[in-house]
Design a protein around this motif. Structure first.
Motif, PDB file in Angstrom:
ATOM      1  N   ILE A 113      62.652 101.087  11.599  1.00 43.31           N
ATOM      2  CA  ILE A 113      63.580 101.573  10.574  1.00 43.31           C
ATOM      3  C   ILE A 113      63.997 103.010  10.883  1.00 43.31           C
ATOM      4  CG2 ILE A 113      63.799 102.236   8.143  1.00 43.31           C
ATOM      5  CD1 ILE A 113      61.956  99.848   7.478  1.00 43.31           C
ATOM      6  N   VAL A 114      63.020 103.844  11.210  1.00 44.53           N
ATOM      7  CA  VAL A 114      63.309 105.251  11.497  1.00 44.53           C
ATOM      8  C   VAL A 114      64.143 105.393  12.770  1.00 44.53           C
ATOM      9  CG1 VAL A 114      62.230 107.428  12.208  1.00 44.53           C
ATOM     10  CG2 VAL A 114      61.348 106.189  10.231  1.00 44.53           C
ATOM     11  N   ALA A 115      63.785 104.644  13.817  1.00 50.02           N
ATOM     12  CA  ALA A 115      64.513 104.752  15.081  1.00 50.02           C
ATOM     13  C   ALA A 115      65.970 104.338  14.943  1.00 50.02           C
ATOM     14  CB  ALA A 115      63.827 103.913  16.159  1.00 50.02           C
ATOM     15  N   THR A 116      66.220 103.292  14.174  1.00 51.60           N
ATOM     16  CA  THR A 116      67.600 102.815  14.019  1.00 51.60           C
ATOM     17  C   THR A 116      68.407 103.683  13.054  1.00 51.60           C
ATOM     18  OG1 THR A 116      66.854 101.216  12.351  1.00 51.60           O
ATOM     19  CG2 THR A 116      67.072 100.429  14.603  1.00 51.60           C
ATOM     20  N   ALA A 117      67.725 104.552  12.329  1.00 56.62           N
ATOM     21  CA  ALA A 117      68.412 105.495  11.441  1.00 56.62           C
ATOM     22  C   ALA A 117      68.593 106.846  12.124  1.00 56.62           C
ATOM     23  CB  ALA A 117      67.623 105.664  10.144  1.00 56.62           C
ATOM     24  N   SER A 118      68.581 106.848  13.462  1.00 53.68           N
ATOM     25  CA  SER A 118      68.681 108.083  14.232  1.00 53.68           C
ATOM     26  C   SER A 118      69.877 108.029  15.177  1.00 53.68           C
ATOM     27  CB  SER A 118      67.409 108.298  15.062  1.00 53.68           C
ATOM     28  OG  SER A 118      66.252 108.303  14.248  1.00 53.68           O
ATOM     29  N   ASP A 119      70.456 109.187  15.418  1.00 49.34           N
ATOM     30  CA  ASP A 119      71.534 109.270  16.402  1.00 49.34           C
ATOM     31  C   ASP A 119      71.028 108.954  17.801  1.00 49.34           C
ATOM     32  OD1 ASP A 119      73.484 109.974  14.552  1.00 49.34           O
ATOM     33  OD2 ASP A 119      73.160 112.124  14.811  1.00 49.34           O
ATOM     34  N   GLN A 120      69.769 109.281  18.060  1.00 52.72           N
ATOM     35  CA  GLN A 120      69.215 109.100  19.393  1.00 52.72           C
ATOM     36  C   GLN A 120      67.717 108.829  19.293  1.00 52.72           C
ATOM     37  OE1 GLN A 120      69.126 112.597  22.121  1.00 52.72           O
ATOM     38  NE2 GLN A 120      70.320 111.333  23.521  1.00 52.72           N
ATOM     39  N   MET A 121      67.211 107.986  20.194  1.00 53.27           N
ATOM     40  CA  MET A 121      65.774 107.747  20.283  1.00 53.27           C
ATOM     41  C   MET A 121      65.291 108.089  21.684  1.00 53.27           C
ATOM     42  SD  MET A 121      63.468 104.268  19.985  1.00 53.27           S
ATOM     43  CE  MET A 121      61.671 104.406  19.747  1.00 53.27           C
ATOM     44  N   ILE A 122      64.246 108.902  21.745  1.00 55.04           N
ATOM     45  CA  ILE A 122      63.587 109.234  22.999  1.00 55.04           C
ATOM     46  C   ILE A 122      62.198 108.618  22.986  1.00 55.04           C
ATOM     47  CG2 ILE A 122      62.654 111.078  24.442  1.00 55.04           C
ATOM     48  CD1 ILE A 122      64.871 112.886  23.433  1.00 55.04           C
ATOM     49  N   VAL A 123      61.886 107.871  24.026  1.00 54.54           N
ATOM     50  CA  VAL A 123      60.546 107.291  24.168  1.00 54.54           C
ATOM     51  C   VAL A 123      59.744 108.138  25.140  1.00 54.54           C
ATOM     52  CG1 VAL A 123      59.291 105.367  25.244  1.00 54.54           C
ATOM     53  CG2 VAL A 123      61.008 104.923  23.493  1.00 54.54           C
ATOM     54  N   ILE A 124      58.523 108.430  24.777  1.00 56.73           N
ATOM     55  CA  ILE A 124      57.612 109.180  25.638  1.00 56.73           C
ATOM     56  C   ILE A 124      56.470 108.255  26.030  1.00 56.73           C
ATOM     57  CG2 ILE A 124      58.137 111.521  24.893  1.00 56.73           C
ATOM     58  CD1 ILE A 124      56.000 111.328  22.780  1.00 56.73           C
ATOM     59  N   ALA A 125      56.159 108.242  27.331  1.00 59.34           N
ATOM     60  CA  ALA A 125      55.153 107.294  27.813  1.00 59.34           C
ATOM     61  C   ALA A 125      54.578 107.762  29.142  1.00 59.34           C
ATOM     62  CB  ALA A 125      55.781 105.908  27.991  1.00 59.34           C
ATOM     63  N   ASP A 126      53.381 107.289  29.436  1.00 60.84           N
ATOM     64  CA  ASP A 126      52.836 107.479  30.771  1.00 60.84           C
ATOM     65  C   ASP A 126      53.404 106.384  31.669  1.00 60.84           C
ATOM     66  OD1 ASP A 126      50.573 105.181  30.986  1.00 60.84           O
ATOM     67  OD2 ASP A 126      50.563 106.032  28.969  1.00 60.84           O
ATOM     68  N   ALA A 127      53.290 106.572  32.973  1.00 61.28           N
ATOM     69  CA  ALA A 127      53.942 105.678  33.927  1.00 61.28           C
ATOM     70  C   ALA A 127      53.434 104.245  33.850  1.00 61.28           C
ATOM     71  CB  ALA A 127      53.752 106.220  35.343  1.00 61.28           C
ATOM     72  N   ALA A 128      52.221 104.046  33.349  1.00 59.25           N
ATOM     73  CA  ALA A 128      51.653 102.698  33.268  1.00 59.25           C
ATOM     74  C   ALA A 128      52.389 101.806  32.286  1.00 59.25           C
ATOM     75  CB  ALA A 128      50.172 102.773  32.893  1.00 59.25           C
ATOM     76  N   LYS A 129      53.184 102.410  31.392  1.00 61.52           N
ATOM     77  CA  LYS A 129      53.904 101.623  30.386  1.00 61.52           C
ATOM     78  C   LYS A 129      55.179 100.990  30.942  1.00 61.52           C
ATOM     79  CE  LYS A 129      51.120 102.722  26.946  1.00 61.52           C
ATOM     80  NZ  LYS A 129      50.292 103.776  27.543  1.00 61.52           N
ATOM     81  N   GLU A 130      55.596 101.391  32.142  1.00 62.58           N
ATOM     82  CA  GLU A 130      56.822 100.857  32.723  1.00 62.58           C
ATOM     83  C   GLU A 130      56.548  99.516  33.390  1.00 62.58           C
ATOM     84  OE1 GLU A 130      60.573 102.221  35.539  1.00 62.58           O
ATOM     85  OE2 GLU A 130      58.765 103.463  35.455  1.00 62.58           O
ATOM     86  N   VAL A 131      57.357  98.500  33.039  1.00 63.60           N
ATOM     87  CA  VAL A 131      57.187  97.151  33.591  1.00 63.60           C
ATOM     88  C   VAL A 131      58.543  96.620  34.047  1.00 63.60           C
ATOM     89  CG1 VAL A 131      55.171  96.640  32.147  1.00 63.60           C
ATOM     90  CG2 VAL A 131      57.465  96.071  31.310  1.00 63.60           C
ATOM     91  N   THR A 132      58.529  95.667  34.955  1.00 63.30           N
ATOM     92  CA  THR A 132      59.780  95.035  35.379  1.00 63.30           C
ATOM     93  C   THR A 132      60.259  94.018  34.352  1.00 63.30           C
ATOM     94  OG1 THR A 132      58.531  93.411  36.657  1.00 63.30           O
ATOM     95  CG2 THR A 132      59.297  95.371  37.817  1.00 63.30           C
ATOM     96  N   GLN A 133      59.298  93.426  33.605  1.00 55.89           N
ATOM     97  CA  GLN A 133      59.640  92.442  32.580  1.00 55.89           C
ATOM     98  C   GLN A 133      58.627  92.553  31.452  1.00 55.89           C
ATOM     99  OE1 GLN A 133      59.632  88.255  33.832  1.00 55.89           O
ATOM    100  NE2 GLN A 133      61.553  87.997  32.738  1.00 55.89           N
ATOM    101  N   LEU A 134      59.120  92.551  30.215  1.00 62.67           N
ATOM    102  CA  LEU A 134      58.243  92.679  29.053  1.00 62.67           C
ATOM    103  C   LEU A 134      57.362  91.454  28.878  1.00 62.67           C
ATOM    104  CD1 LEU A 134      60.773  94.089  26.407  1.00 62.67           C
ATOM    105  CD2 LEU A 134      59.175  95.391  27.826  1.00 62.67           C
ATOM    106  N   GLY A 135      56.214  91.676  28.230  1.00 61.99           N
ATOM    107  CA  GLY A 135      55.400  90.539  27.827  1.00 61.99           C
ATOM    108  C   GLY A 135      53.925  90.621  28.142  1.00 61.99           C
ATOM    109  N   ALA A 136      53.531  91.451  29.093  1.00 61.12           N
ATOM    110  CA  ALA A 136      52.098  91.566  29.393  1.00 61.12           C
ATOM    111  C   ALA A 136      51.348  92.124  28.190  1.00 61.12           C
ATOM    112  CB  ALA A 136      51.880  92.445  30.619  1.00 61.12           C
TER     113      ALA A 136
END
Length: 261
Positions: A113-136
């Motif tokens: 709800i908060v993210a969609t009520a924003s002009d912009q969303m920035i995600v912060i993450a460590d490199a391990a969160k990056e995947v080629t395909q979601l679901g793991a």
């Protein structure tokens, strides 16, 4: 204290610190939930103390609200501020299109709800969160407690016709009781292993009676800031089609650690 942090915590810290550089005076900010977002709130509080930065934060969970208040970050509600300039939040997974899985901290409803009520969303993450395909990472689905077993059965039945690798669904527990969200709902985790069409899955899940919201964030994230244990930070902007690398000096001040056990 800084020397005691693990490489993954250092990665979270540098991502959070770099993301707070996007914050400008007078902004209304969505404050995410989770371990990386907690670093962001601490870094934001440091800017408020040292620079006199004026912001208003809208927390996405009770624990983020408590942390922000304890550190002197002014907070309000979405109903009061109406719209936000920027939301900074973590993610459990993100793919090359910056589609996300969120909800590992059971705050996905308020986060979306908060993210969609924003002009912009920035995600912060460590490199391990990056995947080629979601679901793991298990996909959280928030459901109302009434008839949750029926809702779970309907979810499992729906998954048969969708492009996923696995269809196991479990009720998230807190000890020997179901975990209860800030909105007094339950969480069903979908252990899918691979999600072939996240957009379709998100739409279908939200049409099932009893489902409140799901943890797929599609076309919401604009920028991802990826932290590395050596202080490197990758900034990827999906709208501009750009990617750059910075280096954040890992030198947390005593203020950031002051209230940590």
């Amino acid at each position: 204290m800084p020397a005691e942090l693990s490489p993954i915590d250092k990665a979270k810290f540098v991502a959070a610190k770099r993301a707070t550089e996007f914050v400008e005076d007078g902004m209304k900010l969505g404050l995410g939930t989770g371990s990386t977002s907690a670093w962001m709130v601490r870094c934001l509080a440091e800017r408020i103390r040292e620079e006199g930065l004026r912001v208003t934060g809208v927390p996405t969970s009770t624990r983020t609200a408590e942390l922000a208040a304890s550190l002197g970050v002014p907070i309000s509600t979405l109903d009061e501020v109406k719209w936000l300039d920027l939301t900074i939040d973590g993610a459990d997974e993100f793919d090359p299109h910056l589609a996300l899985i969120k909800g590992g901290g059971a705050a996905l409803l308020q986060e979306k709800i908060v993210a969609t009520a924003s002009d912009q969303m920035i995600v912060i993450a460590d490199a391990a969160k990056e995947v080629t395909q979601l679901g793991a990472f298990p996909l959280p689905v928030e459901v109302i407690p009434f008839g949750w077993q029926t809702t779970k059965a309907l979810i499992e039945e729906t998954l048969v016709s969708l492009d996923v690798m696995n269809r196991d669904c479990t009720l998230r527990m807190n000890g020997d009781r179901p975990l209860v969200t800030d909105e007094a709902n339950f969480i069903i985790d979908l252990h899918l292993k691979r999600i072939g069409n996240p957009r379709q899955l998100a739409l279908v899940l939200n049409q099932i009676p009893g489902v409140v919201e799901n943890g797929l964030f599609i076309d919401i994230c604009d920028i991802v800031v990826i932290g590395h244990g050596d202080g490197r930070v990758t900034v990827r902007d999906i709208n501009q089609g750009t990617e750059g690398e910075d280096f954040v000096e890992f030198a947390p001040t005593d203020n950031i650690f002051a209230d940590m056990e």
